[in-house]
Write an enzyme that holds these catalytic residues in place. Structure first.
Site, PDB file in Angstrom:
ATOM      1  N   HIS A 333      -4.678   4.122  -4.373  1.00 19.82           N
ATOM      2  CA  HIS A 333      -4.686   4.078  -3.122  1.00 19.82           C
ATOM      3  C   HIS A 333      -4.776   3.041  -1.746  1.00 19.82           C
ATOM      4  CE1 HIS A 333      -9.073   4.767  -1.809  1.00 19.82           C
ATOM      5  NE2 HIS A 333      -8.663   5.314  -3.377  1.00 19.82           N
ATOM      6  N   CYS A 352     -11.581   6.082  -9.059  1.00 25.87           N
ATOM      7  CA  CYS A 352      -9.774   5.198  -8.618  1.00 25.87           C
ATOM      8  C   CYS A 352      -9.621   4.749  -8.447  1.00 25.87           C
ATOM      9  CB  CYS A 352      -8.972   6.411  -7.545  1.00 25.87           C
ATOM     10  SG  CYS A 352      -8.532   8.304  -7.916  1.00 25.87           S
TER      11      CYS A 352
END
Length: 431
Positions: A333, A352
Site C-alpha cells: 500500500h 504489510c
C-alpha cells in the site's frame, strides 16, 4: 487442513493495519503454533498454488541427471533458476576466493584498534586479513579492514571495533553458510526462463523489485514488518487495487493511540482525524456515535472498538492499496508519510508492505494510476492481468564484484546456520 492452520497462524502474528485481527469472512483469528519449517525463514508458502515456481520439477530433473542438490550447488549452470540465485551463487564463489583462504586465526576481544595502534592484537588482525607480518596498524591494514567491513555489512570506517572483531572471529565458513541459506531462499523464486511479470518484495533488504521476463526492470524502497510482526515469506496473486482506501485501525492502536487522544483532547479528535466508529467488523456494520463510547474502557482494553479512517489525503493507506487476497492479511500500500523511506532502518510496519512510489508501481501494473469515481469512496479496480507477488527474506546479495551481507532484522539466520554446522559435524563423524 495444515495449510489452513499455517495461514491462520501467520495472519494472527503479522496482520497489518487494515485487517489486523480479522479474516475476510469476518471471523476472529485464534493463534496457533507455527511449525519450525515455517519459522525458519526459508520455506515459502504459496497461497495460490498455480504461481509456485518449478522447484519440484527442477529437483526431479536433477535426480534424473544423478545430481544430488546441496546448498550452494551451481544448479543454474544446467537449468533455469532465479536471477537472484545466480548472483548469489557467483557471489559465494567470489567470497570463497577472496576471504575463504585467509588464515582463520582469532583476534582477541579488547579495546578498539585503529590506525596508530600496535601490539599483539594488531599482529593477529594483520594475519587474519592476509597482510604481511607486523604489529603496526598502518594504512594497508586500515584499507583491508574497511574492505572487510564493506562486504560484511559493518560501518566501513577502517577501525576494528567490537563488531568487526566479532565478525572476523565467526570465520569465513560462517558467512559461506549464510550465503547457502540465502541460496535456498532464492531457489523458491521463479526461474529466469519464466515469462511474464511479477513483484518481488525482499523483506531482508526492505526493497521491492519489478521483474519482467526474468529481468529486473525497476526497484524501489519498501517499509516492511518489524521484528515483532515480521512480513511473512509467501507468494500470492495480486488481483485488484483499492483506490481511495479506508484505513481500518488495528484494535491495539484504537486502544493505545485513539482512545488516549480522545480522553486528553475530547471528541473533536475523532473529527479532526476523520475517524469513523463502527459497531462490528461485518460488511453491514452500523456507525456508532463517538459520544456513546466508553473511551476509558477502550483505553484499558476491556472494550474493543472498530475504528476506520475515511479516504483522503491524510489517510494512512495513502491513495491506493494493492490487494492479493490471502488469510495473512498482507498487501502492499501507499502511505502519506514519505519521510520514513529516508531511514536506513525500515523494518517498522505491522507486517504489510508500504511502497515508496505507489504511482510508479501502479503505472507498471495498470499502465496508469487508477482513479476512482469519487475520492471520498473506496473503490476496487481489477488488474487487467493478475500479477504474482513473491515475498522473500534475503540477508545477502550478489554484487558485480562479489557479495554484500546485510543485517538479519528478523534474527533467522543463526538457527539455520546452526543446521548446516550440525550437518557438517554429522558428515565428518560418519566419515
Amino acid at each position: 487442513m495444515i495449510r489452513r492452520l499455517l495461514l491462520l497462524a501467520l495472519a494472527a502474528s503479522v496482520a497489518c493495519p487494515a485487517q489486523a485481527q480479522w479474516r475476510r469472512d469476518d471471523k476472529p483469528i485464534e493463534p496457533v503454533d507455527i511449525p519450525p519449517s515455517i519459522q525458519q525463514g526459508v520455506d515459502m508458502i504459496y497461497v495460490d498454488p498455480e504461481i509456485a515456481p518449478r522447484v519440484r520439477e527442477r529437483a526431479g530433473l536433477m535426480g534424473e541427471l544423478g545430481i544430488k542438490y546441496e546448498p550452494g550447488a551451481p544448479i543454474d549452470l544446467f537449468q533455469p533458476v532465479s536471477l537472484f540465485y545466480t548472483s548469489l551463487r557467483r557471489g559465494l564463489q567470489r567470497y570463497r576466493s577472496e576471504w575463504g583462504g585467509l588464515p582463520q586465526v582469532e583476534v582477541e576481544a579488547g579495546p578498539v584498534l585503529k590506525p596508530g595502534a600496535a601490539g599483539g592484537r594488531v599482529a593477529a588482525l594483520r594475519e587474519r586479513l592476509g597482510l604481511a607480518p607486523g604489529d603496526k596498524y598502518d594504512a594497508a591494514l586500515a584499507r583491508a579492514v574497511k574492505r572487510y567491513q564493506q562486504v560484511h555489512g559493518i560501518k566501513a570506517d577502517g577501525v576494528a571495533g567490537a563488531a568487526t572483531v566479532e565478525s572476523l572471529n565467526r570465520g569465513a565458513a560462517h558467512y559461506e553458510r549464510v550465503l547457502m541459506v540465502n541460496l535456498d531462499r532464492a531457489r523458491t523464486l521463479p526461474g529466469s526462463d519464466e515469462k511474464g511479470r511479477y513483484v518481488l518484495v525482499d523483506a531482508g533488504a526492505a526493497r521491492i523489485f519489478l521483474v519482467e521476463d526474468g529481468k529486473v526492470t525497476d526497484s524501489m524502497k519498501a517499509i516492511v514488518g518489524k521484528a515483532a510482526s515480521p512480513t511473512p515469506v509467501m507468494a500470492a496473486v495480486m488481483r485488484y487495487a483499492s483506490v481511495n482506501p479506508y484505513w481500518n485501525v488495528p484494535v491495539d492502536l484504537a486502544k493505545t493511540l485513539v482512545a488516549p487522544k480522545v480522553l486528553s483532547e475530547g471528541l473533536g479528535h475523532i473529527a479532526s482525524e476523520r475517524y469513523q466508529l463502527l459497531s462490528d467488523w461485518t460488511a453491514d456494520a452500523e456507525e456508532v456515535d463517538p459520544a456513546s463510547v466508553d473511551w476509558r474502557a477502550v483505553a484499558d482494553g476491556s472494550v474493543e472498538l472498530r475504528v476506520r479512517q475515511l479516504p483522503g489525503a491524510n489517510n494512512s493507506m495513502g491513495r491506493i492499496k494493492f490487494m492479493m487476497p490471502n488469510d495473512y492479511g498482507i498487501y502492499l500500500h501507499d502511505t502519506n508519510d514519505k519521510s520514513l523511506f529516508g531511514r536506513a532502518e525500515r523494518w517498522i510496519s505491522n507486517g504489510c508492505v508500504r511502497v515508496e512510489d505507489a504511482g510508479r508501481l501502479a503505472t507498471w501494473l495498470f499502465g496508469e494510476m487508477p482513479a476512482g469515481k469519487d475520492p471520498k469512496v473506496e473503490e476496487d479496480v481489477p488488474l487487467p492481468e493478475p500479477v504474482p507477488v513473491y515475498i522473500t527474506y534475503l540477508t545477502a546479495e550478489g554484487t558485480a564484484d562479489g557479495v554484500l551481507f546485510r543485517g538479519d532484522p528478523y534474527d533467522r539466520d543463526g538457527a539455520l546456520v546452526g543446521r548446516y554446522v550440525a550437518a557438517d559435524d554429522a558428515e565428518a563423524a560418519g566419515g
